[in-house]
Design an enzyme around this catalytic site. Structure first.
Site, PDB file in Angstrom:
ATOM      1  N   ASP A 217       3.623  -0.309   9.013  1.00 28.92           N
ATOM      2  CA  ASP A 217       4.616  -1.291   9.426  1.00 28.92           C
ATOM      3  C   ASP A 217       6.153  -1.274   8.933  1.00 28.92           C
ATOM      4  O   ASP A 217       6.111  -1.039   7.713  1.00 28.92           O
ATOM      5  CB  ASP A 217       3.913  -2.758   8.978  1.00 28.92           C
ATOM      6  N   GLU A 268      -4.620  15.698   1.997  1.00 31.26           N
ATOM      7  CA  GLU A 268      -5.748  15.919   1.124  1.00 31.26           C
ATOM      8  C   GLU A 268      -7.024  15.358   2.137  1.00 31.26           C
ATOM      9  O   GLU A 268      -8.242  15.553   1.551  1.00 31.26           O
ATOM     10  CB  GLU A 268      -6.000  15.144  -0.046  1.00 31.26           C
TER      11      GLU A 268
HETATM   12  C1  GLC Z   1       6.409  -5.588  12.348  1.00 38.43           C
HETATM   13  C2  GLC Z   1       5.027  -6.098  13.087  1.00 38.43           C
HETATM   14  C3  GLC Z   1       5.291  -7.430  13.346  1.00 38.43           C
HETATM   15  C4  GLC Z   1       5.562  -8.229  12.005  1.00 38.43           C
HETATM   16  C5  GLC Z   1       6.727  -7.490  11.206  1.00 38.43           C
HETATM   17  C6  GLC Z   1       6.880  -7.875   9.773  1.00 38.43           C
HETATM   18  O1  GLC Z   1       7.462  -5.480  13.469  1.00 38.43           O
HETATM   19  O2  GLC Z   1       4.579  -5.320  14.344  1.00 38.43           O
HETATM   20  O3  GLC Z   1       4.299  -7.956  14.266  1.00 38.43           O
HETATM   21  O4  GLC Z   1       5.818  -9.500  12.289  1.00 38.43           O
HETATM   22  O5  GLC Z   1       6.624  -6.205  11.236  1.00 38.43           O
HETATM   23  O6  GLC Z   1       5.593  -7.327   9.158  1.00 38.43           O
END
Ligand code: GLC
Ligand code: MG
Length: 543
Positions: A217, A268
């Site tokens: 993310d 790994e």
């Molecule tokens: C990314 C995710 C989204 C989330 C954001 C903050 O863009 O896809 O859903 O709100 O990160 O973590």
């Protein structure tokens, strides 16, 4: 009268070559994105869970995808659909426990599916033990793992939250803390080595349990300008992601070292991978995240944001092929996800939107590289209208209702035509987001029985993509002529094409070949040509 077109003369041409074999699985995999909370509820609390997902693995194997990516499953503060993590090495009790996840990985393996998790390194929840300690004691080591600034009248700089408003909020004792998303998502300070060390533990914790890797993310985040200088411009959502106006908050050079370290860890564990969410306007910058010693893939959001015309789709495809090709990475195509409007609606809604979504699905699945298919897109679900009082998305809540929010693409999956659409067991609690009554007609059970359904179109396309590796591994050329877009891929054994008519008239496409699949039953073809109705696509193998 159909217009005559010859695909021999082309207006745009780009070439792309994949790296030489041997090809690891992820280079051309189709990854199915499971929005866990909305996939299948096993225990009747109205919330999807791991046991529910486990029970649907036969469906995913039948559909023919290669792997699943599960949106965050961790204990969470619940402020941003699980992207506010309280404990990175646990499972939220709403979803089950670690043994459920292990059982899922094992069951998935048995039906030939790999499991990717979502890891959230840019920020934690404000309920995370580190942040709680940091609030209670400004001198604690935990406080150094976030971005705090001393009390002052004004916030330390002009940085804005992506969810609206300033990126700085006050603690009860008057300090400022940084959150580039919601205030419940304080940003971590990656200059503190304890942060990096803890995430390495987290990666190993899940890799040791057999997961095939991670979707990362906000992979373009993590580091911020060390001097906290003002951004040159305020946040104005750009079409393709962040640019120079936000140079101080995103895409700092130091972040690439994190991905190099994470790559070493994955190396790994055989056959594991990292795929980053990299929302940057400059595709060349995006591609750098998938250099050979960094993440294996960086998601390409261009298709997800392209308007329905050959120019924007051709540009989306060829620019990604070029940029990723320069670093030797496969493109990871995305047509839909949990943050954006469903394609059927984006492409015009109703039968028009549905026809275009069908054609777009064939186009994405014909492209070289890997593809990310969002749960429900295989059913052609439209964007749902969610009553304001039922909405959960912080984008809606924080904008005081000015921004619609993302709830409409996160509605529970319709599995059958019963009143509760088979999401939960009979007599269960209401689903966590309301399911529109008309969604029964989109149910899996219903579509599985209809030959021409969106679901069966996906299933056929996935099978043909495997049977004809030229689609996913060939050398692709993108061309447009008028309203027709052609992707021609030369494989080692055969040459295949995906031809899309994005215009309003039927066109006659000349091609000596066999039709493998069409997005509509109304395609007429002879040995030399194909008559393609408006908003349709066809897959051909050349003779
Ligand atoms: C990314 C995710 C989204 C989330 C954001 C903050 O863009 O896809 O859903 O709100 O990160 O973590
Ligand atoms: Mg449940």
């Amino acid at each position: 009268m159909a217009r005559r077109l010859s695909t021999a003369r082309t207006s745009t041409q780009r070439r792309f070559a994949l790296a030489p074999t041997p090809s690891p699985w992820w280079r051309n995999a189709v990854v199915y994105q499971v929005y866990l909370r909305s996939f299948a509820d096993s225990d009747g609390d109205g919330i999807g869970d791991l046991a529910g997902l486990r029970s649907k693995l036969p469906y995913l194997a039948w559909l023919g995808v290669d792997a699943i990516w599960i949106n965050p499953h961790y204990p969470s503060g619940g402020a941003d659909g699980g992207y506010d993590v309280v404990d990175y090495r646990a499972v939220d009790p709403e979803y089950g426990d670690v043994s459920d996840l292990e059982a899922l990985v094992e069951d998935a393996r048995q039906v030939g599916l790999r499991v990717l998790l979502d890891v959230v390194p840019n920020h934690t929840s404000d309920q995370h033990p580190w942040f709680r300690t940091a609030l209670a004691d400004p001198d604690s080591p935990e406080a150094a793992r976030y971005h705090f600034a001393p009390p002052s009248e004004e916030p330390p700089n002009n940085w804005q939250s992506l969810f609206g408003g300033p990126a700085w909020s006050r603690t009860p004792d008057g300090r400022w803390f940084l959150h580039l998303f919601a205030p419940e998502q304080p940003d971590l300070n990656w200059r503190d080595p304890a942060v990096a060390a803890d995430f390495e533990r987290t990666l190993r914790f899940w890799l040791d349990r057999g997961v095939a890797g991670f979707r990362v993310d906000v992979a373009y985040g993590l580091y911020k300008d060390a001097a906290l200088r003002d951004n040159p411009g305020f946040y104005a959502p750009t079409l393709f992601g962040h640019g120079p106006e936000q140079a101080m908050t995103w895409n700092q050079p130091e972040v690439h070292d994190v991905w190099r370290r994470w790559r070493e860890i994955c190396d790994e564990y055989p056959d594991t991978m990292l795929v980053g969410e990299v929302c940057l306007a400059d595709l060349d910058e995006v591609a750098l995240y998938s250099r050979p010693d960094e993440m294996h893939q960086a998601l390409s959001f261009r298709l997800l944001k392209s308007a329905w015309d050959t120019g924007s789709f051709a540009e989306a495809i060829s620019s990604a092929l070029d940029a990723y090709g320069r670093v030797g990475a496969p493109v990871s195509w995305v047509l839909g996800n949990h943050d954006k409007e469903r394609q059927v609606s984006r492409f015009g809604g109703g039968p028009l939107g549905a026809a275009r979504a069908r054609a777009a699905a064939l186009l994405m699945l014909a492209l070289p590289g890997s593809a990310y298919l969002y749960a429900g897109d295989e059913l052609g679900l439209p964007q749902a209208t969610v009553p304001d009082e039922a909405k959960k998305d912080p984008i809606f809540l924080r904008s005081g209702g000015a921004r619609t929010g993302r709830d409409g693409c996160r509605i529970p999956m319709p599995w059958n035509s019963s009143p509760g659409v088979g999401f939960s067991p009979d007599g269960a609690a209401e689903p966590w987001l309301p399911v529109p009554a008309e969604w029964r007609s989109y149910a899996v059970a219903h579509q599985a029985e209809h030959d021409g359904s969106m679901l069966n179109l996906h299933r056929r396309a996935l099978a043909l993509r495997k049977a004809h590796p030229a689609f996913s591994t060939g050398e692709a050329t993108v061309s447009t002529q008028g309203d027709v877009l052609t992707v021609r891929s030369v494989g080692t054994e055969e040459t295949v094409r995906c031809v899309v008519n994005m215009g309003a008239e039927t066109v006659l496409v000349r091609c000596r070949g066999t039709v493998l699949l069409a997005s509509t039953a109304h395609v007429r073809h002879s040995a030399r040509s194909v008559a393609l109705p408006p908003n349709t696509a066809v897959w051909l193998v050349e003779h």
